[in-house]
Design a protein around this motif. Structure first.
Motif, PDB file in Angstrom:
ATOM      1  N   ILE A  16      -1.042 -13.224  33.209  1.00  0.00           N
ATOM      2  CA  ILE A  16      -1.150 -14.459  33.990  1.00  0.00           C
ATOM      3  C   ILE A  16      -0.312 -15.578  33.396  1.00  0.00           C
ATOM      4  CG2 ILE A  16      -2.732 -16.298  34.703  1.00  0.00           C
ATOM      5  CD1 ILE A  16      -4.893 -14.097  34.944  1.00  0.00           C
ATOM      6  N   THR A  17      -0.385 -15.746  32.080  1.00  0.00           N
ATOM      7  CA  THR A  17       0.364 -16.843  31.451  1.00  0.00           C
ATOM      8  C   THR A  17       1.863 -16.553  31.414  1.00  0.00           C
ATOM      9  OG1 THR A  17      -0.147 -15.890  29.274  1.00  0.00           O
ATOM     10  CG2 THR A  17      -1.563 -17.660  30.059  1.00  0.00           C
ATOM     11  N   THR A  18       2.231 -15.286  31.281  1.00  0.00           N
ATOM     12  CA  THR A  18       3.654 -14.943  31.297  1.00  0.00           C
ATOM     13  C   THR A  18       4.254 -15.219  32.675  1.00  0.00           C
ATOM     14  OG1 THR A  18       3.302 -13.204  29.634  1.00  0.00           O
ATOM     15  CG2 THR A  18       5.346 -13.117  30.886  1.00  0.00           C
ATOM     16  N   VAL A  19       3.540 -14.863  33.716  1.00  0.00           N
ATOM     17  CA  VAL A  19       4.003 -15.139  35.077  1.00  0.00           C
ATOM     18  C   VAL A  19       4.113 -16.647  35.299  1.00  0.00           C
ATOM     19  CG1 VAL A  19       3.383 -15.011  37.519  1.00  0.00           C
ATOM     20  CG2 VAL A  19       3.152 -12.994  36.062  1.00  0.00           C
ATOM     21  N   GLY A  20       3.133 -17.408  34.798  1.00  0.00           N
ATOM     22  CA  GLY A  20       3.179 -18.862  34.931  1.00  0.00           C
ATOM     23  C   GLY A  20       4.392 -19.459  34.242  1.00  0.00           C
ATOM     24  N   GLY A  21       4.695 -18.965  33.044  1.00  0.00           N
ATOM     25  CA  GLY A  21       5.880 -19.434  32.331  1.00  0.00           C
ATOM     26  C   GLY A  21       7.158 -19.092  33.062  1.00  0.00           C
ATOM     27  N   MET A  22       7.196 -17.901  33.663  1.00  0.00           N
ATOM     28  CA  MET A  22       8.370 -17.483  34.435  1.00  0.00           C
ATOM     29  C   MET A  22       8.613 -18.412  35.622  1.00  0.00           C
ATOM     30  SD  MET A  22      10.828 -15.519  35.554  1.00  0.00           S
ATOM     31  CE  MET A  22      10.761 -14.015  34.564  1.00  0.00           C
ATOM     32  N   VAL A  23       7.570 -18.719  36.369  1.00  0.00           N
ATOM     33  CA  VAL A  23       7.704 -19.584  37.542  1.00  0.00           C
ATOM     34  C   VAL A  23       8.247 -20.958  37.142  1.00  0.00           C
ATOM     35  CG1 VAL A  23       6.436 -20.782  39.368  1.00  0.00           C
ATOM     36  CG2 VAL A  23       5.918 -18.392  38.853  1.00  0.00           C
ATOM     37  N   ALA A  24       7.712 -21.505  36.055  1.00  0.00           N
ATOM     38  CA  ALA A  24       8.177 -22.819  35.590  1.00  0.00           C
ATOM     39  C   ALA A  24       9.634 -22.764  35.144  1.00  0.00           C
ATOM     40  CB  ALA A  24       7.291 -23.300  34.447  1.00  0.00           C
ATOM     41  N   ALA A  25       9.994 -21.699  34.431  1.00  0.00           N
ATOM     42  CA  ALA A  25      11.347 -21.609  33.884  1.00  0.00           C
ATOM     43  C   ALA A  25      12.404 -21.418  34.953  1.00  0.00           C
ATOM     44  CB  ALA A  25      11.419 -20.468  32.876  1.00  0.00           C
ATOM     45  N   ARG A  26      12.084 -20.669  36.015  1.00  0.00           N
ATOM     46  CA  ARG A  26      13.077 -20.452  37.051  1.00  0.00           C
ATOM     47  C   ARG A  26      13.440 -21.747  37.769  1.00  0.00           C
ATOM     48  NH1 ARG A  26      16.488 -17.465  36.290  1.00  0.00           N
ATOM     49  NH2 ARG A  26      17.029 -17.240  38.464  1.00  0.00           N
ATOM     50  N   ARG A  27      12.535 -22.688  37.810  1.00  0.00           N
ATOM     51  CA  ARG A  27      12.847 -23.996  38.392  1.00  0.00           C
ATOM     52  C   ARG A  27      13.792 -24.783  37.495  1.00  0.00           C
ATOM     53  NH1 ARG A  27       9.592 -25.321  42.653  1.00  0.00           N
ATOM     54  NH2 ARG A  27       7.792 -23.996  43.022  1.00  0.00           N
ATOM     55  N   ILE A  28      13.684 -24.539  36.192  1.00  0.00           N
ATOM     56  CA  ILE A  28      14.551 -25.222  35.231  1.00  0.00           C
ATOM     57  C   ILE A  28      15.918 -24.554  35.168  1.00  0.00           C
ATOM     58  CG2 ILE A  28      14.834 -25.858  32.797  1.00  0.00           C
ATOM     59  CD1 ILE A  28      11.759 -25.792  32.569  1.00  0.00           C
ATOM     60  N   ALA A  29      15.931 -23.197  35.208  1.00  0.00           N
ATOM     61  CA  ALA A  29      17.149 -22.435  34.959  1.00  0.00           C
ATOM     62  C   ALA A  29      18.273 -22.770  35.929  1.00  0.00           C
ATOM     63  CB  ALA A  29      16.844 -20.935  35.016  1.00  0.00           C
ATOM     64  N   VAL A  30      17.941 -22.977  37.199  1.00  0.00           N
ATOM     65  CA  VAL A  30      18.986 -23.231  38.192  1.00  0.00           C
ATOM     66  C   VAL A  30      19.682 -24.569  37.954  1.00  0.00           C
ATOM     67  CG1 VAL A  30      17.915 -21.790  39.948  1.00  0.00           C
ATOM     68  CG2 VAL A  30      17.271 -24.199  39.795  1.00  0.00           C
ATOM     69  N   ARG A  31      19.104 -25.420  37.116  1.00  0.00           N
ATOM     70  CA  ARG A  31      19.708 -26.730  36.833  1.00  0.00           C
ATOM     71  C   ARG A  31      20.517 -26.728  35.528  1.00  0.00           C
ATOM     72  NH1 ARG A  31      14.732 -27.622  39.191  1.00  0.00           N
ATOM     73  NH2 ARG A  31      14.707 -29.067  40.963  1.00  0.00           N
ATOM     74  N   LEU A  32      20.466 -25.611  34.792  1.00  0.00           N
ATOM     75  CA  LEU A  32      21.180 -25.536  33.524  1.00  0.00           C
ATOM     76  C   LEU A  32      22.519 -24.825  33.703  1.00  0.00           C
ATOM     77  CD1 LEU A  32      18.385 -24.491  30.989  1.00  0.00           C
ATOM     78  CD2 LEU A  32      19.444 -26.740  31.217  1.00  0.00           C
ATOM     79  N   PRO A  33      23.578 -25.298  33.060  1.00  0.00           N
ATOM     80  CA  PRO A  33      24.856 -24.594  33.096  1.00  0.00           C
ATOM     81  C   PRO A  33      24.719 -23.217  32.455  1.00  0.00           C
ATOM     82  CG  PRO A  33      25.120 -26.826  32.258  1.00  0.00           C
ATOM     83  CD  PRO A  33      23.653 -26.564  32.299  1.00  0.00           C
ATOM     84  N   PRO A  34      25.433 -22.203  32.943  1.00  0.00           N
ATOM     85  CA  PRO A  34      25.345 -20.859  32.361  1.00  0.00           C
ATOM     86  C   PRO A  34      25.620 -20.837  30.862  1.00  0.00           C
ATOM     87  CG  PRO A  34      26.532 -20.796  34.438  1.00  0.00           C
ATOM     88  CD  PRO A  34      26.305 -22.247  34.123  1.00  0.00           C
ATOM     89  N   HIS A  35      26.539 -21.703  30.402  1.00  0.00           N
ATOM     90  CA  HIS A  35      26.881 -21.761  28.982  1.00  0.00           C
ATOM     91  C   HIS A  35      25.646 -22.106  28.143  1.00  0.00           C
ATOM     92  CE1 HIS A  35      29.788 -22.287  25.695  1.00  0.00           C
ATOM     93  NE2 HIS A  35      29.050 -23.307  25.306  1.00  0.00           N
ATOM     94  N   GLN A  36      24.854 -23.058  28.603  1.00  0.00           N
ATOM     95  CA  GLN A  36      23.649 -23.448  27.865  1.00  0.00           C
ATOM     96  C   GLN A  36      22.601 -22.347  27.878  1.00  0.00           C
ATOM     97  OE1 GLN A  36      22.095 -27.236  29.125  1.00  0.00           O
ATOM     98  NE2 GLN A  36      24.021 -28.322  28.792  1.00  0.00           N
TER      99      GLN A  36
END
Length: 270
Positions: free
Chosen positions: A228-248
């Protein structure tokens, strides 16, 4: 119901694992396995099926999001999953025959090799690495792979290697898939991450099944907390990832690999 210290540690580990997976498309298993070994006092063989279950579930959520954004090369992902099915079974069998120290040493050495490869890739811009060195190409107009025998062989080979690592080390295989896609194809970091998540969800599920058939057991309550907590972390991170440059994103992945490898080397020598 009050949470015990063990439950709280598992929740924390799961959240961090999900965040790392969402950002890098990998790193979930390579962080989850040693974290559970340290926190719970388990052997790697005990930690593997629990970690792989959580990683597979979280990867499935991330893959769905990637499909929605049209980042996943799903035909390549399916081929990698099929090619990785038998090597996954072989890896599980080998893991049960190796000692704890040999598994940790193999884990650490593989992480170092992947980290070095990614450091070398950082010298090349994200949008210029494919045409010069890629063995398999994504057509810039269609966004799909240009399929040929060579392309199929490259993609299948990546799947076979990641499948074997999934079974042997109890990880999702993303830490192999992402750098290999980046090196042997012209996929961008975001495409490699999204495609990796779909493969991890498919191959990881097979790895869990193989481990259970080989006699592994899953503590139900702890496993549920972790998933449950791993899935929750994944959902939060995917919202962040699309805003980060691939290099970062790639730099984050490299730092993670180096830290986990160092901790495993320390554990082996002590």
């Amino acid at each position: 119901m009050l949470l015990s210290l063990t439950d709280f540690i598992v929740i924390l580990i799961g959240a961090v694992v999900g965040l790392i997976m969402g950002l890098t498309g990998a790193g979930g298993g390579i962080l989850a396995v040693p974290a559970l070994v340290y926190a719970q006092g388990w052997s790697m063989q005990q930690a593997m099926p629990v970690a792989l279950l959580a990683v597979s579930a979280a990867a499935a959520i991330g893959a769905i999001e990637g499909l929605y954004r049209k980042l996943v090369r799903y035909r390549a992902a399916m081929l990698m999953a099929v090619a990785g099915s038998l090597p996954t079974l072989l890896g599980v069998q080998l893991a049960h025959r190796l000692s704890q120290q040999w598994l940790m040493l193999a884990f650490a050495l593989i992480l170092c090799a992947v980290a070095v490869r990614l450091v070398l890739q950082l010298r090349t811009p994200d949008n210029a690495d494919g045409p010069r060195s890629a063995l398999a190409h994504i057509n810039s107009s269609t966004g799909r792979f240009e399929w040929s025998f060579k392309t199929g062989a490259v993609i299948a080979s990546i799947g076979a290697v990641s499948g074997f690592m999934t079974g042997l080390l109890g990880v999702g295989g993303g830490f192999v898939i992402v750098p290999m896609l980046r090196h042997y194809t012209n996929a961008s970091m975001h495409v490699a991450v999204a495609t990796s998540l779909l493969v991890v969800s498919l191959v990881g599920s097979m790895g869990v099944g193989s481990a259970l058939l080989s006699g592994a057991s899953l503590p139900l309550t702890l496993s549920a907390f972790f998933v449950i907590t791993t899935v929750g972390g994944m959902v939060a991170a995917r919202r962040i990832a699309v805003r980060l440059p691939p290099h970062q994103v790639q730099i984050i992945f490299i730092c993670l690999l180096a830290c986990v490898a160092a901790s495993l080397f320390y554990r082996v020598v002590n």
